[in-house]
Design a protein around this motif. Structure first.
Motif, short mmCIF file in Angstrom:
data_model
loop_
_atom_site.label_atom_id
_atom_site.label_comp_id
_atom_site.label_asym_id
_atom_site.label_seq_id
_atom_site.Cartn_x
_atom_site.Cartn_y
_atom_site.Cartn_z
N ARG A 190 112.51 -5.91 41.20
CA ARG A 190 112.26 -6.95 42.21
C ARG A 190 110.76 -7.13 42.51
O ARG A 190 110.41 -7.81 43.48
N SER A 249 107.25 -8.59 42.82
CA SER A 249 106.74 -9.96 42.80
C SER A 249 105.57 -10.05 41.83
O SER A 249 104.66 -9.21 41.85
N SER A 271 102.48 -16.08 42.85
CA SER A 271 102.46 -16.79 44.11
C SER A 271 101.62 -18.05 43.95
O SER A 271 100.58 -18.04 43.29
N ARG A 325 100.21 -8.11 42.16
CA ARG A 325 100.97 -9.10 41.39
C ARG A 325 100.41 -9.25 39.98
O ARG A 325 101.16 -9.45 39.03
#
Length: 276
Positions: free
Chosen positions: A181, A183, A186, A196
């Motif tokens: 999960r 990330s 963005s 990230r």
């Protein structure tokens, strides 16, 4: 045999800042090689490129169908081609209002209707009009795939010789298999963090090792890898994830009732996310 493989990160309102990204690739022994990336700042340019390219198999990150429960409740056509024709005539305001009214009449925690594929794919309901606006992506994208001459296995086959195959992809499905999960992207500059960036690098490491359930490795040049890691929005990376799903499907083109790695039993109104 289709030599050209495509993966598409789609936008229902592309701009120069947020274009539609298309990854081009080719099957190689045990995997798929990324050949290049395309950008489209208008829906018309994207559709024209697909129509002008004579043969391809592509996985596109947008829903190809709506939940049957929703369609029946609204009294819309329950045959896919007729539903698509009806849906294409609606403006975005009408779609938002119809779907919001459907949700308002339902209890908390069960506002949205889901397709059968949403569970195994972990995907957003295709009737969502915000965060992400996938209902609007369907509205903008699927009629143009049909206009470009594509077959959508399990849903629609055009007359004549079929040389363009469009499959519903979902990069989040493959990404979660590889890095959980975490990330990795963005659109908000303030959230484009080193963490990230590391997640994107780890995701690409896993893709290059071929450690996915799909059993395919991604072949990249060093320059391509650098570009994909640096892209904080990860639009090109999402297109590349869809490319891997397209390669997996292409290797299964003749297997099963529908081919292309799709289950034998698919709701012919809802469709299915490839590899789910």
């Amino acid at each position: 045999m289709h030599a050209l493989l495509l993966g598409c990160d789609f936008s229902s309102a592309p701009t120069a800042r947020k274009p539609i990204r298309l990854a081009r690739g080719q099957a190689v022994e045990g995997g798929v090689a990324l050949q290049g990336l395309e950008s489209f700042t208008t829906l018309e340019a994207w559709c024209r490129w697909l129509a002008d390219t004579p043969a391809w198999v592509g996985a596109f990150d947008l829903p190809f169908g709506l939940p049957r429960e929703l369609v029946e409740r609204l009294g819309w056509p329950t045959e896919w081609r007729a539903l698509l024709a009806h849906y294409a005539t609606l403006d975005r305001r009408h779609i938002r209002e119809a779907f919001a009214a459907f949700c308002m009449a339902r209890p908390a925690g069960a506002k949205f209707a889901h397709r059968a594929t949403d569970g195994p794919a972990g995907s957003s309901p295709s009737m969502k009009w915000v965060n992400p606006p996938v209902a609007l992506m369907l509205h903008a994208g699927v009629p143009r795939l049909v206009a470009a001459g594509a077959a959508l296995p399990g849903l629609y086959t055009p007359a004549g010789t079929v040389t363009r195959i469009a499959l519903e992809g979902y990069p989040g499905l493959l990404a979660r298999e590889l890095i959980g999960r975490r990330s990795y992207k963005s659109d908000d500059a303030a959230r484009q963090t080193d963490e990230r960036r590391r997640a994107r690098a780890d995701l690409l490491d896993a893709l290059e090792r071929g450690s996915a359930r799909l059993g395919l490795r991604l072949v990249l040049t060093e320059a391509q890898r650098t570009l994909l890691v640096a892209d904080a929005r990860a639009d090109a990376l999402d297109a590349t994830l869809c490319l891997v799903q397209a390669a997996w499907a292409a290797a299964r083109r003749d297997i099963g009732r529908h081919g292309w790695g799709l289950p034998a039993e698919i709701d012919p109104l809802e469709g299915w996310i490839v590899s789910a």
